[in-house]
Scaffold this active site. Structure first.
Site, mmCIF file in Angstrom:
data_model
loop_
_atom_site.group_PDB
_atom_site.id
_atom_site.type_symbol
_atom_site.label_atom_id
_atom_site.label_comp_id
_atom_site.label_asym_id
_atom_site.label_seq_id
_atom_site.Cartn_x
_atom_site.Cartn_y
_atom_site.Cartn_z
ATOM 1 N N HIS A 247 25.725 -11.130 18.056
ATOM 2 C CA HIS A 247 25.007 -11.030 16.783
ATOM 3 C C HIS A 247 25.240 -12.264 15.917
ATOM 4 C CE1 HIS A 247 28.968 -9.111 16.295
ATOM 5 N NE2 HIS A 247 28.960 -9.578 15.062
ATOM 6 N N HIS B 96 25.347 -13.385 11.870
ATOM 7 C CA HIS B 96 25.371 -12.960 10.470
ATOM 8 C C HIS B 96 24.520 -13.935 9.652
ATOM 9 C CE1 HIS B 96 29.002 -10.277 10.825
ATOM 10 N NE2 HIS B 96 29.232 -11.057 11.864
HETATM 11 P P1 AMP Z 1 31.759 -9.103 13.731
HETATM 12 O O1 AMP Z 1 33.078 -9.000 13.030
HETATM 13 O O2 AMP Z 1 31.207 -10.515 13.759
HETATM 14 O O3 AMP Z 1 31.802 -8.457 15.103
HETATM 15 O O4 AMP Z 1 30.750 -8.295 12.836
HETATM 16 C C1 AMP Z 1 30.409 -6.968 13.056
HETATM 17 C C2 AMP Z 1 29.670 -6.513 11.836
HETATM 18 O O5 AMP Z 1 28.979 -5.311 12.135
HETATM 19 C C3 AMP Z 1 30.573 -6.204 10.637
HETATM 20 O O6 AMP Z 1 30.238 -7.075 9.560
HETATM 21 C C4 AMP Z 1 30.253 -4.728 10.294
HETATM 22 O O7 AMP Z 1 30.191 -4.478 8.924
HETATM 23 C C5 AMP Z 1 28.916 -4.535 10.981
HETATM 24 N N1 AMP Z 1 28.611 -3.175 11.392
HETATM 25 C C6 AMP Z 1 29.398 -2.356 12.128
HETATM 26 N N2 AMP Z 1 28.778 -1.168 12.338
HETATM 27 C C7 AMP Z 1 27.564 -1.257 11.721
HETATM 28 C C8 AMP Z 1 26.459 -0.356 11.583
HETATM 29 N N3 AMP Z 1 26.467 0.882 12.108
HETATM 30 N N4 AMP Z 1 25.380 -0.785 10.875
HETATM 31 C C9 AMP Z 1 25.367 -2.011 10.322
HETATM 32 N N5 AMP Z 1 26.373 -2.905 10.438
HETATM 33 C C10 AMP Z 1 27.463 -2.539 11.126
#
Ligand code: AMP
Ligand code: ZN
Length: 142
Positions: free
Chosen positions: A100, A102
């Protein structure tokens, strides 16, 4: 698709998400734990653990959608700037193992600061050695 992956569940509509945009290959939805309100995640619709697991065309597809979302945050939220962040591997801060990007809208007074402390190389040779190791890593056999 990965049965237990939370982002694959979002793609399949099995858990709720606040969708912003989708096309054939990518989906953009709001991050529930936003750094700055409007923080959006862009994911490929196929499961890859990280950027280096995905083929180059998938990297291009998610970056094209991230660019679209960045422009939409500037237009739609009147953001003053945008940060792009992308983590690979637990040690890099990746919590959800579905590739993903951001896309974080930035505002003059948003109070958010990158915790980025620039280091220094003591000797030019150290930089040359590291660059050479990365160049070696470009070779397919590495
Ligand atoms: P990372 O630390 O780069 O793996 O980012 C994962 C991101 O996913 C975090 O910023 C979380 O807040 C986000 N996240 C986790 N679960 C969900 C969800 N169900 N819907 C939207 N965002 C999510
Ligand atoms: Zn997944």
């Amino acid at each position: 698709m990965n049965e237990s992956c939370i982002f694959c569940k979002i793609i399949r509509g099995e858990i709720p998400s606040t969708r912003v945009f989708e096309d054939e290959h990518t989906l953009a939805f709001l991050d529930i734990g936003s750094l700055v309100k409007g923080h959006t995640l862009v994911i490929p619709k196929h499961h890859y653990n990280s950027l280096t697991d995905a083929p180059p065309e998938v990297a291009a597809q998610i970056m094209a959608t991230a660019q679209k979302i960045a422009q939409a945050q500037l237009n739609g939220l009147a953001a003053d700037g945008v940060n792009i962040h992308q983590a690979n591997g637990r040690v890099a801060g990746q919590v959800v193992p579905h590739l993903h990007i951001h896309v974080v809208p930035r505002f003059k007074e948003d109070g958010y600061h990158w915790n980025w402390k620039a280091g220094r190389y003591e000797r030019p040779e150290e930089m040359n050695d590291l660059a050479e190791k990365i160049r070696q890593g470009l070779k397919p056999s590495a």
